[in-house]
Design a protein around this motif. Sequence first.
Motif, short mmCIF file in Angstrom:
data_model
loop_
_atom_site.label_atom_id
_atom_site.label_comp_id
_atom_site.label_asym_id
_atom_site.label_seq_id
_atom_site.Cartn_x
_atom_site.Cartn_y
_atom_site.Cartn_z
N SER A 96 0.86 -1.17 0.00
CA SER A 96 0.00 0.00 0.00
C SER A 96 0.91 1.22 0.00
O SER A 96 1.95 1.23 0.67
CB SER A 96 -0.90 0.00 1.24
OG SER A 96 -1.68 1.18 1.27
N CYS A 135 -3.23 3.72 -2.27
CA CYS A 135 -3.48 2.65 -3.24
C CYS A 135 -2.95 1.32 -2.73
O CYS A 135 -2.13 1.28 -1.81
CB CYS A 135 -2.78 2.98 -4.56
SG CYS A 135 -3.39 4.46 -5.35
N VAL A 136 -3.42 0.26 -3.34
CA VAL A 136 -2.87 -1.07 -3.08
C VAL A 136 -2.42 -1.67 -4.40
O VAL A 136 -2.95 -1.36 -5.47
CB VAL A 136 -3.87 -2.02 -2.39
CG1 VAL A 136 -4.19 -1.55 -0.99
CG2 VAL A 136 -5.12 -2.22 -3.20
N GLY A 137 -1.42 -2.51 -4.31
CA GLY A 137 -0.93 -3.26 -5.44
C GLY A 137 -0.39 -4.59 -4.95
O GLY A 137 -0.14 -4.76 -3.75
N TYR A 138 -0.24 -5.52 -5.85
CA TYR A 138 0.23 -6.84 -5.45
C TYR A 138 0.76 -7.58 -6.65
O TYR A 138 0.43 -7.29 -7.79
CB TYR A 138 -0.90 -7.65 -4.79
CG TYR A 138 -2.20 -7.62 -5.55
CD1 TYR A 138 -2.43 -8.50 -6.60
CD2 TYR A 138 -3.18 -6.69 -5.23
CE1 TYR A 138 -3.62 -8.46 -7.30
CE2 TYR A 138 -4.37 -6.64 -5.93
CZ TYR A 138 -4.58 -7.53 -6.96
OH TYR A 138 -5.75 -7.48 -7.67
N LEU A 189 -4.80 -10.63 -0.07
CA LEU A 189 -5.26 -9.25 -0.13
C LEU A 189 -6.35 -9.02 0.91
O LEU A 189 -6.35 -7.99 1.60
CB LEU A 189 -5.77 -8.89 -1.53
CG LEU A 189 -6.27 -7.45 -1.69
CD1 LEU A 189 -5.18 -6.44 -1.37
CD2 LEU A 189 -6.82 -7.24 -3.10
N TRP A 249 -7.58 2.61 -3.18
CA TRP A 249 -7.70 2.61 -4.64
C TRP A 249 -6.77 1.57 -5.24
O TRP A 249 -5.76 1.21 -4.65
CB TRP A 249 -7.30 3.98 -5.19
CG TRP A 249 -8.10 5.10 -4.60
CD1 TRP A 249 -7.92 5.69 -3.38
CD2 TRP A 249 -9.20 5.75 -5.19
NE1 TRP A 249 -8.85 6.67 -3.18
CE2 TRP A 249 -9.65 6.74 -4.28
CE3 TRP A 249 -9.86 5.60 -6.40
CZ2 TRP A 249 -10.73 7.56 -4.55
CZ3 TRP A 249 -10.94 6.44 -6.68
CH2 TRP A 249 -11.36 7.41 -5.76
N ALA A 250 -7.10 1.12 -6.42
CA ALA A 250 -6.21 0.26 -7.20
C ALA A 250 -6.51 0.52 -8.68
O ALA A 250 -7.61 0.93 -9.04
CB ALA A 250 -6.43 -1.21 -6.87
N THR A 297 -5.88 -1.39 -12.49
CA THR A 297 -5.44 -2.59 -13.19
C THR A 297 -5.56 -2.38 -14.70
O THR A 297 -6.35 -1.56 -15.15
CB THR A 297 -6.30 -3.83 -12.83
OG1 THR A 297 -7.60 -3.68 -13.37
CG2 THR A 297 -6.36 -4.05 -11.35
N SER A 349 -7.03 -10.04 -11.93
CA SER A 349 -6.81 -9.04 -10.88
C SER A 349 -8.12 -8.32 -10.54
O SER A 349 -8.40 -8.06 -9.37
CB SER A 349 -5.74 -8.05 -11.31
OG SER A 349 -5.40 -7.21 -10.23
N LEU A 409 -9.85 -8.13 -6.79
CA LEU A 409 -10.26 -6.87 -6.17
C LEU A 409 -11.75 -6.85 -5.88
O LEU A 409 -12.19 -6.44 -4.80
CB LEU A 409 -9.86 -5.69 -7.07
CG LEU A 409 -8.35 -5.45 -7.13
CD1 LEU A 409 -7.99 -4.62 -8.35
CD2 LEU A 409 -7.85 -4.79 -5.86
N TRP A 467 -12.13 1.21 -6.26
CA TRP A 467 -11.92 1.71 -4.92
C TRP A 467 -12.69 0.90 -3.91
O TRP A 467 -13.68 0.24 -4.23
CB TRP A 467 -12.22 3.20 -4.83
CG TRP A 467 -13.67 3.58 -4.68
CD1 TRP A 467 -14.74 3.05 -5.34
CD2 TRP A 467 -14.18 4.59 -3.84
NE1 TRP A 467 -15.89 3.71 -4.96
CE2 TRP A 467 -15.58 4.65 -4.03
CE3 TRP A 467 -13.60 5.47 -2.92
CZ2 TRP A 467 -16.39 5.54 -3.35
CZ3 TRP A 467 -14.43 6.35 -2.26
CH2 TRP A 467 -15.79 6.38 -2.47
#
Length: 172
Positions: free
Chosen positions: A78, A94-97, A113, A127-128, A130, A137, A141, A169
């Motif tokens: 994050s 934001c989040v990412g993975y 997640l 937020w993310a 893709t 993904s 989410l 979001w």
Amino acid sequence: MKCGIDDVRLSFVADGDRDLIRSIEDEPAGNAMANVLPRSAGAFDRHWVRIMTSPTVVTRIVEVRDGNAWHRAGFVTSFLTSFPVRGESSERRCVGYRLGERWWGRGFMRIALGRFLEDVVCERPLWAVTAAENIASQRVLSRCGFDVIDRRWTPATGRYPAGDEVVVWLEG
């Protein structure tokens, strides 16, 4: 074979995880799915310093169980960044993975997640973004409670090729 909730855990990032994160970020299939370009060695080194030192970045390693053995398989992060949504630009959390390709399709990232959102980063909204073609993904989410709020075309940058993106979001 699908995993169960007891087959995923999150751990703190350690200096020794640098090579793991670099190898996952260098996987061609993962980069194609996420519509990103691999980082140069120098760019990755700067990224690594930020992961390890920035108070605004929270990262955990995703560990998965395969049989009786645990494997460090990916990461969840994050971070604060600025990007426009519907013409309004502001700082957003934001989040990412990323998960190593070997572990795809077994439900590990959905559990990781979900746990990250429940136990590590409680700030909302989150937020993310893709790639529009990254349906897997988007599914992760969505199952974690994110809603699509925008679809847009984004021009190329040094890290991202031009392409369609989906902005999601998680409301507070």
